[in-house]
Design a protein around this motif. Sequence first.
Motif, PDB file in Angstrom:
ATOM      1  N   PHE A   1      30.717  28.664  -9.779  1.00  0.00           N
ATOM      2  CA  PHE A   1      30.495  27.203  -9.304  1.00  0.00           C
ATOM      3  C   PHE A   1      31.447  27.075  -8.627  1.00  0.00           C
ATOM      4  CE2 PHE A   1      26.386  27.216 -11.766  1.00  0.00           C
ATOM      5  CZ  PHE A   1      24.944  26.744 -10.756  1.00  0.00           C
TER       6      PHE A   1
ATOM      7  N   LEU B   1      23.078  17.928  -0.942  1.00  0.00           N
ATOM      8  CA  LEU B   1      24.602  17.812  -1.731  1.00  0.00           C
ATOM      9  C   LEU B   1      22.880  17.498  -2.978  1.00  0.00           C
ATOM     10  CD1 LEU B   1      26.764  14.873  -0.437  1.00  0.00           C
ATOM     11  CD2 LEU B   1      27.264  17.161  -0.773  1.00  0.00           C
ATOM     12  N   GLY B   2      23.528  18.906  -3.573  1.00  0.00           N
ATOM     13  CA  GLY B   2      23.544  18.531  -4.580  1.00  0.00           C
ATOM     14  C   GLY B   2      22.511  20.513  -5.291  1.00  0.00           C
ATOM     15  N   THR B   3      22.095  21.188  -3.489  1.00  0.00           N
ATOM     16  CA  THR B   3      21.811  22.240  -3.156  1.00  0.00           C
ATOM     17  C   THR B   3      22.936  23.409  -3.307  1.00  0.00           C
ATOM     18  OG1 THR B   3      19.892  21.185  -1.906  1.00  0.00           O
ATOM     19  CG2 THR B   3      20.474  23.600  -1.958  1.00  0.00           C
ATOM     20  N   PRO B   4      22.978  24.376  -4.736  1.00  0.00           N
ATOM     21  CA  PRO B   4      24.251  25.154  -4.451  1.00  0.00           C
ATOM     22  C   PRO B   4      23.745  26.731  -3.344  1.00  0.00           C
ATOM     23  CG  PRO B   4      22.712  25.293  -6.509  1.00  0.00           C
ATOM     24  CD  PRO B   4      22.417  24.570  -5.481  1.00  0.00           C
TER      25      PRO B   4
ATOM     26  N   TYR C   1      28.701  30.700  -6.629  1.00  0.00           N
ATOM     27  CA  TYR C   1      28.403  29.960  -5.413  1.00  0.00           C
ATOM     28  C   TYR C   1      29.397  28.227  -4.915  1.00  0.00           C
ATOM     29  CZ  TYR C   1      23.394  31.667  -6.462  1.00  0.00           C
ATOM     30  OH  TYR C   1      22.317  32.278  -7.189  1.00  0.00           O
TER      31      TYR C   1
END
Lengths: 153, 160
Positions: free
Chosen positions: B5, B51-54, B67
């Motif tokens: 990530f 926000l927070g969604t890969p 990601y």
Amino acid sequence: MKVIYCGYRATYGAYLMAALHVGIYKGAQFPSSQFIKAHFDSCCLYGEQYGNLIYVGLDESLNEIYAMGCNRFFSVIEKAHTNIGKIFKIEEELCHIDVSRLEGLLPRLIGFLLARNINIKLCQKLFFWWFSRKYRFFAKVVERQKRELKKPK
Amino acid sequence: MGILFYHCYGGAHTSITCASIHLNYLPYDRIPETYEFKAIPFYDKMDNDKLGTPLYMGRDDLGWDIYVLGMKDGKSVVIPAIKSLLNASGISQQDVLFVSALVQINPLTAIGGFTSRKLGLSFIGRPMTIWGIRKSYPHLVDLVTRVKQALAQHHDRLLT
């Protein structure tokens, strides 16, 4: 299912609701001051742990109940958890419950003071006052939440 | 192989650029032109409420899934939360890596990102982010090069 109670800090409203959910605290009867003191001690020890899932127990439907401190990032964490679950093919359902609005601002103040070791006696008094004011309210919210979880989807 | 990530504040500019360099969508040896940034998938696209969604960007030559993740200024909370969930679900974290893309970021990128994503003025904000990222592009290339070297070493260690 994993039910995650998320507060600003893990050990205040989030833990209280999780403990009510699994039956550590009985909603109908107010806990003894010894219990509340132990809860306050856990706030002193673990109040600053953000982002860690704290396992509290299993409820009667065998859901795993957790408490977690999300700071200001509840929505980010909720989305991250849901999507990470899909990426890693975690089949278990997740249910995030935002407690931070229900617990009020006092836990933030107490946590702030405790993190800086300012007047622990005063913090304890504030905590007892907050606990006695919120206990019955949280017990009702947890009962409602449990009914919601039992509803078939 | 594993999952990597790249994360930053909004998941719209620096992390997208790093992931694009990693996946060879953007060059290593020169600073890309403006149109090249605009052609990257998801560049300046992440909405605040997501926000927070890969975002999946692709798979690199070593087999790592790349990601991008925006986590506001909450990396010290969000990363433990993700790791904690993996731990509670019995998933090994050995092949899950988080790389912060916020290295020597130009202030213009941040201001441009705010203007574009928060205020919705992408016609002003987007060129500012591109201008800022072009300024700090060598640092981002350096970061990605180091990440790829580390992944290659990890890969070699597994083979031997």
